[in-house]
Design an enzyme around this catalytic site. Sequence first.
Site, PDB file in Angstrom:
ATOM      1  N   GLU A   1      -0.522   0.211  -3.381  1.00 38.90           N
ATOM      2  CA  GLU A   1      -1.871   0.761  -3.199  1.00 38.90           C
ATOM      3  C   GLU A   1      -1.878   1.939  -2.240  1.00 38.90           C
ATOM      4  O   GLU A   1      -2.723   2.833  -2.361  1.00 38.90           O
ATOM      5  CB  GLU A   1      -2.804  -0.341  -2.680  1.00 38.90           C
ATOM      6  CG  GLU A   1      -4.286   0.028  -2.672  1.00 38.90           C
ATOM      7  CD  GLU A   1      -4.759   0.715  -1.395  1.00 38.90           C
ATOM      8  OE1 GLU A   1      -5.871   1.254  -1.390  1.00 38.90           O
ATOM      9  OE2 GLU A   1      -3.998   0.711  -0.391  1.00 38.90           O
TER      10      GLU A   1
ATOM     11  N   ASP B   1       0.924  -4.256  -0.198  1.00 33.75           N
ATOM     12  CA  ASP B   1       1.723  -3.274   0.541  1.00 33.75           C
ATOM     13  C   ASP B   1       1.003  -2.763   1.777  1.00 33.75           C
ATOM     14  O   ASP B   1      -0.215  -2.906   1.929  1.00 33.75           O
ATOM     15  CB  ASP B   1       2.114  -2.105  -0.360  1.00 33.75           C
ATOM     16  CG  ASP B   1       0.915  -1.345  -0.911  1.00 33.75           C
ATOM     17  OD1 ASP B   1      -0.096  -1.993  -1.256  1.00 33.75           O
ATOM     18  OD2 ASP B   1       0.974  -0.106  -0.987  1.00 33.75           O
TER      19      ASP B   1
END
Length: 377
Positions: free
Chosen positions: A143, A85
């Site tokens: 994350e 991400d």
Amino acid sequence: MSSDPRDPAALIAALSDPVELTARLCDIPSVSGSETRLADAVEAVLHHISAGPGPELDVRRDGDTIVAGTRLGRGERVIVAGHLDTVPIEENLPSERRVLDGREVIWGRGACDMKAGVAMQLSCAHALREPSRDVTWIFYDHEEVEAALNGLGRVARRHPDWLSGDFAILGEPSLAGIEGGCNGTIRVEVTTSGVRAHSARAFKGVNAIHRAADILNRLADHRTETVRVDGLDYRESLSAVGIRGGVAGNVIPDECVVTVNYRFAPSTSLAAAEAFLREFFAPHPIRVTDGAEGARPGLDRPAAQEFVRAIGGTPQAKLGWTDVSRFSQLGIPAVNFGPGDAMFAHRADEHVECGQVVSATRSLLRFLEPTQAAGEV
């Protein structure tokens, strides 16, 4: 080959060129919470790699986290992890090749944090033939947002056996050098109380915002330490990062809250950091809002020492918090190693030097398969 960068075939075609692969990964937007399309593509790429001339991979998936490992029966297992991400896009996609200060870069959201690290992982997985250790590749979601959503943490809770290993490498941007462990972090709210009154008769009240001066003065006068842990120097910091208070423009406030962030060396536990803050701010009450343990570098472990020899240079301490802490909590020593300068992470001008992407990929491959020629990637 499809011209759509979301097509796994576009990624497969670039596996031998980690720079081009970085650009194609960037062009699959994956803002936190929207990683599925990229996770699908990465999973397809891993199945393609598993069917190739290298070692077969056992590919497993939990949500948008993919874990792929060899089963060669080697004496040690190395984990190489990276998150899929990114933070939100700021008109910095699609990616571009640019020249900055005489160096070619991939410019665009995620280039530094950390699509270049993911490209390093996939290119190495593609190039490996006879690794000296078993390898587990992890690509995880969420994350960049609150810890409760983190895909690596989710897998640790649901499938701890998937994370079994002797040494872990997290592909966070580190200028293609080794950053060992990480500082711990804790955020607290420190509160002062007062008595409300009309501001025209301020002498009838007690101003909680004025009382916060004591907290701010303590912080301003404090001198944080640099703590040596396992041969690396971790610089601590203690800072006010927010303040709120006030009722109305004509009211003496009866409460003020100062938010403080303490970054502490990994030799200090989260519990000890909290105890220090309670004593430091006494008698003001504090409330812990967030916290995470640090991670010791573990550079005394044989696999870590071999990694240092393979990469070269002098390891540095990681002063921010990263997911190496999650591996540390599992008893697995971990380091940060990946292309890119973290100073450009999350910025509108996010970019990564192409030369670093290549050098980091070659260095990782040299560690995982010492007999492989460095020029193959």
